[in-house]
Scaffold this active site. Sequence first.
Site, PDB file in Angstrom:
ATOM      1  N   ASP A 123       0.760  -1.244   0.000  1.00  0.00           N
ATOM      2  CA  ASP A 123       0.000   0.000   0.000  1.00  0.00           C
ATOM      3  C   ASP A 123       0.796   1.302   0.000  1.00  0.00           C
ATOM      4  OD1 ASP A 123      -1.605  -2.169   0.495  1.00  0.00           O
ATOM      5  OD2 ASP A 123      -2.697  -1.269   2.145  1.00  0.00           O
TER       6      ASP A 123
ATOM      7  N   GLU B 188       1.831  -9.027  11.756  1.00  0.00           N
ATOM      8  CA  GLU B 188       1.542  -8.723  10.351  1.00  0.00           C
ATOM      9  C   GLU B 188       2.873  -8.477   9.630  1.00  0.00           C
ATOM     10  OE1 GLU B 188      -0.760  -5.188  10.102  1.00  0.00           O
ATOM     11  OE2 GLU B 188      -1.174  -5.372   7.952  1.00  0.00           O
TER      12      GLU B 188
HETATM   13  C1  2M8 Z   1      -3.003  -4.202   3.893  1.00  0.00           C
HETATM   14  O1  2M8 Z   1      -3.918  -3.444   3.109  1.00  0.00           O
HETATM   15  C2  2M8 Z   1      -5.222  -3.007   3.564  1.00  0.00           C
HETATM   16  C3  2M8 Z   1      -5.963  -2.421   2.370  1.00  0.00           C
HETATM   17  O2  2M8 Z   1      -6.119  -3.386   1.388  1.00  0.00           O
HETATM   18  C4  2M8 Z   1      -5.190  -1.986   4.680  1.00  0.00           C
HETATM   19  O3  2M8 Z   1      -4.125  -1.521   5.071  1.00  0.00           O
HETATM   20  O4  2M8 Z   1      -6.285  -1.624   5.164  1.00  0.00           O
HETATM   21  C5  2M8 Z   1      -1.869  -4.671   2.950  1.00  0.00           C
HETATM   22  O5  2M8 Z   1      -0.772  -5.155   3.651  1.00  0.00           O
HETATM   23  C6  2M8 Z   1      -2.398  -5.730   1.981  1.00  0.00           C
HETATM   24  O6  2M8 Z   1      -1.361  -6.261   1.204  1.00  0.00           O
HETATM   25  C7  2M8 Z   1      -3.107  -6.845   2.723  1.00  0.00           C
HETATM   26  O7  2M8 Z   1      -3.700  -7.713   1.798  1.00  0.00           O
HETATM   27  C8  2M8 Z   1      -4.169  -6.306   3.700  1.00  0.00           C
HETATM   28  C9  2M8 Z   1      -4.763  -7.394   4.598  1.00  0.00           C
HETATM   29  O8  2M8 Z   1      -3.746  -8.121   5.243  1.00  0.00           O
HETATM   30  O9  2M8 Z   1      -3.622  -5.295   4.542  1.00  0.00           O
END
Ligand code: 2M8
Length: 464
Positions: free
Chosen positions: A174, A409
């Site tokens: 992101d 994470e």
């Molecule tokens: C993160 O992205 C989401 C938006 O899609 C967020 O920050 O709200 C990123 O690390 C993405 O790659 C990942 O798929 C998601 C859920 O783990 O989190």
Amino acid sequence: MDASTLDEAARRVLRDNDLGGMVKAAPALYPHQWSWDAAFISIGLAHMSVERALLELRNLFDAQWSTGMIPHIVFSDVPGYFPGPDVWGTTSARAKPGGVLTSGICQPPAHAIALARILDIARSRGGADAARAEAFVTEHLPKIVAWHQWLTDIRDPSGRGLIEIHHGWESGMDNSPRWDSAYAGVTIDELVELRRHDTKVVTDLADRPSDEEYQRYLTLVREMKSVGYDDKMIEKVVSFRVRDVFMTAVLALAADETARMADSLGRGDIADQQRLLAEHARQGVLSTLDPVTRRCRDFDEIRGSWIPAESVASWSVALCGGDETVRREQTAILAGPRWAEHPSLRFKVPPSVSPDDPGFKPRTYWRGPTWPFLNWLFVWALRRHGEDALADRWREQTLAMVADRNFGEYYDPQTGEPAGSHAQSWTAAAIVDWLADPPTEHRAVPRPRPIRSQRESSTCRDRS
Ligand code: 2M8
């Protein structure tokens, strides 16, 4: 830390995050199904139940849009994530199937990589698991083909071999520095109220993107929503259009794995088509190579220029191959002192940004931390390229990093502390898979043979 304690803790994370038909990406921060998370999660699930793993992918593919796009979020009914379905406003999108709530963008196509892995696991078990997985793959091959076709037809209409994205969220990385210059060109037309949930769950604000970044993220969502998420129109209104080299590398690998599955099920027609697609994507990845820095680069379509930012994605040929000299060169850089072996790192695995980069931020999301699921992907790819010693090292170093059983994470690469959410599902899934498949000659699941692109194999033939 003994392996069985770690394995049991990782499996517990997956069980605890299971809502029935989908596993939440994280307990509170991400209470829905994310597209590429679901791919990695399903691999972990397969060691617990092949049936449950397939259900995870079925839930995602059931939300596939009629265009072929797999949406980046399939929403559960758990409240709390921002931006939720109301902000996305995809109910009016013609291509979205009824009965599900989804976002309106996509993420890297890791699904066929996961499904092929599950098929291998199921076949090694035999019996009902093998039959179930084969039936599932036969049923879903056309959906995977449609998904890959959408990426190539709609997101690469000029046939350049590089997939275009319209939001940093589509890349999965992101707030990577890869996107800074493209985001600088996004004019925030309206400051909206941010009902951010992430900063309530993750208390250290340095771990997450800023409010200003969120205003840009939402501006892009508004642009796409304004045209009902119509593919042809989006291209005209969206102010972020970048060719994503890493996503293209993932597509090449996914197409290889689709071909392997198709061959094994007597669908040579699909296999041939996916091999061509993979070859085209690999050539696209190679076309981004900077002759001086040897990095792969993303390309900004709006500005008509290469993006020079360095990140883990700069080494996409190390992932997907395509030219053996470049692959070795990039692998050596990624495994070297600027990256995985940087002296300041607590564990010797690649961070998302090199500590030598002036913009390196060790705790801030995609600007420095190490991501265990990404290490899983690199380890898997390294083995395909015959790089077992390095694969073993990154596996062993990541296992040491997650031995605290927080299943972060991401991790601060210099202190080794977990950051972002804890009990993150794809982190746990990577561990379950690795522990079921130790780096010995007695592997539970056969590995695919090292890949060679068509160009390489014909070069080899020419030489013999
Ligand atoms: C993160 O992205 C989401 C938006 O899609 C967020 O920050 O709200 C990123 O690390 C993405 O790659 C990942 O798929 C998601 C859920 O783990 O989190």
